[in-house]
Enzyme design. Structure first.
Site, PDB file in Angstrom:
ATOM      1  N   GLU A 179      12.763   1.922  13.813  1.00  0.00           N
ATOM      2  CA  GLU A 179      11.861   2.993  13.363  1.00  0.00           C
ATOM      3  C   GLU A 179      10.619   2.986  14.236  1.00  0.00           C
ATOM      4  OE1 GLU A 179      10.253   2.284   9.403  1.00  0.00           O
ATOM      5  OE2 GLU A 179      10.014   0.148   9.807  1.00  0.00           O
ATOM      6  N   LYS A 216       6.392  -2.114   1.825  1.00  0.00           N
ATOM      7  CA  LYS A 216       5.250  -1.464   2.500  1.00  0.00           C
ATOM      8  C   LYS A 216       4.055  -2.423   2.421  1.00  0.00           C
ATOM      9  CE  LYS A 216       3.314   3.198   3.129  1.00  0.00           C
ATOM     10  NZ  LYS A 216       3.432   3.270   4.580  1.00  0.00           N
ATOM     11  N   LEU A 254      11.263   0.866   6.797  1.00  0.00           N
ATOM     12  CA  LEU A 254      10.679   1.370   5.560  1.00  0.00           C
ATOM     13  C   LEU A 254      11.460   2.613   5.126  1.00  0.00           C
ATOM     14  CD1 LEU A 254       8.234   1.017   3.583  1.00  0.00           C
ATOM     15  CD2 LEU A 254       7.217   2.938   4.812  1.00  0.00           C
ATOM     16  N   ARG A 292       7.840   3.888  -5.093  1.00  0.00           N
ATOM     17  CA  ARG A 292       7.921   2.918  -3.983  1.00  0.00           C
ATOM     18  C   ARG A 292       6.837   1.862  -4.118  1.00  0.00           C
ATOM     19  NH1 ARG A 292       7.756   5.052   2.110  1.00  0.00           N
ATOM     20  NH2 ARG A 292       5.593   5.392   1.592  1.00  0.00           N
ATOM     21  N   TYR A 349       0.818  -1.207   0.000  1.00  0.00           N
ATOM     22  CA  TYR A 349       0.000   0.000   0.000  1.00  0.00           C
ATOM     23  C   TYR A 349       0.853   1.258   0.000  1.00  0.00           C
ATOM     24  CZ  TYR A 349       0.995   0.860   4.971  1.00  0.00           C
ATOM     25  OH  TYR A 349       1.622   1.136   6.156  1.00  0.00           O
ATOM     26  N   HIS A 363      -1.935 -20.905   0.705  1.00  0.00           N
ATOM     27  CA  HIS A 363      -0.809 -20.001   0.938  1.00  0.00           C
ATOM     28  C   HIS A 363      -0.034 -19.677  -0.345  1.00  0.00           C
ATOM     29  CE1 HIS A 363      -1.732 -20.835   5.061  1.00  0.00           C
ATOM     30  NE2 HIS A 363      -0.711 -20.154   5.517  1.00  0.00           N
ATOM     31  N   ARG A 416      -8.585 -20.093  -1.110  1.00  0.00           N
ATOM     32  CA  ARG A 416      -7.559 -19.898  -0.094  1.00  0.00           C
ATOM     33  C   ARG A 416      -6.469 -20.979  -0.125  1.00  0.00           C
ATOM     34  NH1 ARG A 416      -5.760 -20.897   4.927  1.00  0.00           N
ATOM     35  NH2 ARG A 416      -4.964 -19.098   6.064  1.00  0.00           N
TER      36      ARG A 416
HETATM   37  N1  PLP Z   1       8.003   3.478   8.747  1.00  0.00           N
HETATM   38  C1  PLP Z   1       6.823   2.839   8.813  1.00  0.00           C
HETATM   39  C2  PLP Z   1       6.760   1.500   9.441  1.00  0.00           C
HETATM   40  C3  PLP Z   1       5.660   3.433   8.287  1.00  0.00           C
HETATM   41  O1  PLP Z   1       4.492   2.789   8.339  1.00  0.00           O
HETATM   42  C4  PLP Z   1       5.751   4.732   7.710  1.00  0.00           C
HETATM   43  C5  PLP Z   1       4.573   5.414   7.176  1.00  0.00           C
HETATM   44  O2  PLP Z   1       3.468   5.041   7.386  1.00  0.00           O
HETATM   45  C6  PLP Z   1       6.994   5.353   7.688  1.00  0.00           C
HETATM   46  C7  PLP Z   1       8.102   4.699   8.195  1.00  0.00           C
HETATM   47  C8  PLP Z   1       7.143   6.721   7.080  1.00  0.00           C
HETATM   48  O3  PLP Z   1       7.073   6.632   5.680  1.00  0.00           O
HETATM   49  P1  PLP Z   1       6.580   7.841   4.789  1.00  0.00           P
HETATM   50  O4  PLP Z   1       7.437   9.006   5.126  1.00  0.00           O
HETATM   51  O5  PLP Z   1       6.793   7.369   3.396  1.00  0.00           O
HETATM   52  O6  PLP Z   1       5.143   8.079   5.115  1.00  0.00           O
END
Ligand code: PLP
Length: 284
Positions: free
Chosen positions: A178, A146, A202, A51, A32, A101, A99
């Protein structure tokens, strides 16, 4: 009337229905994006689309639209919904299949959904800064994707909320990774330090904008993992995300950061970031 995109078509939001065997619903088998809209304009759209494409590739889903098609779909969505200030949520899943996997054997069409939501900027928090807690990072080892699989992030965020905090700062052992939905930065002796963009975090679009702004304005950055001890001794701490922008952190796990007020480098980066938004999207 509010509209959503379902598989390439703009339809009424409340007509957008999913099959119970969609793999996104059953497995979180999809990816997403969340894109900010200011003054009816999408901020860092190209970076989000790139991305999104990278995420789909890394889970073996082929995007049934070109980048240009996606871009015009999103533009149309924002216009139709007359969205001025808010977000676009967009996700794609591997599609609908009995369904199992393993990936479906026959060619299944991925399911693409996008919709908008009005959302103000967190102006008060951007001024005052926010409190955070610490939590062990229990997620998988491909946090660079993501992915719709957000259980680890959800549990971390819920813990923060239950402690009256804005965000949970995750760490793997002694290293800070993070936030549950944000990237984390610390400042020590004038140097901005943030985890390198590898498989453990991320690669935030906001993070990359910040790094670009720092480098253009001579603010030194060190992209490397930092420890809980370093975090505890930081002069300033802040987080970044599409929704929260550049958010000062004034408390970590009950301990005040610096003098308890957003620091001067954080303030400078906030200012640079707002300038960047205004450059792309017009005055805030
Ligand atoms: N890290 C995680 C786990 C996130 O879910 C997000 C955003 O939702 C970010 C970092 C920040 O990413 P962005 O600046 O692209 O929104």
């Amino acid at each position: 009337m509010i509209f959503a995109i379902l598989n390439g078509k703009l339809i009424e939001r409340n007509q957008a229905k999913m099959d119970i065997e969609d793999r996104g619903y059953q497995f979180g088998d999809g990816v997403y994006e969340v894109i900010r809209v200011y003054n009816g304009k999408m901020f860092t759209l190209q970076e989000h689309l790139e991305r999104f494409e990278r995420s789909t590739k890394s889970i073996g889903v082929s995007l049934p639209y070109t980048m240009d098609q996606l871009k015009s779909l999103l533009l149309e969505l924002v216009e139709k919904n007359n969205l001025r200030l808010g977000i676009i949520y967009m996700q794609i899943t591997r599609g609908v299949a009995p369904r199992n996997h393993a990936f479906p054997e026959e060619n299944v069409e991925p399911t693409l959904v996008a919709y908008t939501r009005e959302m103000t900027r967190p102006k008060d928090e951007l001024q005052t800064g926010v409190k955070t807690i610490l939590t062990e990072d229990i997620r998988w080892l491909r946090c660079d994707i993501k992915s719709l699989n957000l259980l680890g992030n959800i549990l971390a965020k819920q813990k923060a909320v239950e402690h009256g905090c804005f965000e949970a700062i995750q760490h793997r052992g002694q290293n800070v990774t993070e936030g549950s939905s944000s990237n984390i930065f610390m400042v020590k002796n004038g140097i901005v330090i943030t985890h390198e963009s590898n498989h453990l975090i991320l690669k935030g679009i906001t993070k990359d904008v910040i790094l670009g702004l720092c480098s253009a304005s001579g603010i030194p950055v060190n992209e490397r993992a930092f420890t809980l001890k370093e975090l505890a001794e930081a002069d300033e701490v802040f987080l970044s995300s599409t929704v929260a922008e550049v958010m000062p952190i004034i408390e970590v796990e009950g301990k005040v950061v610096g003098n308890g007020e957003p620091g001067s480098i954080t303030r400078k980066i906030q200012e640079l970031f707002v300038n960047e938004i205004e450059k792309q999207c017009g005055a805030l």
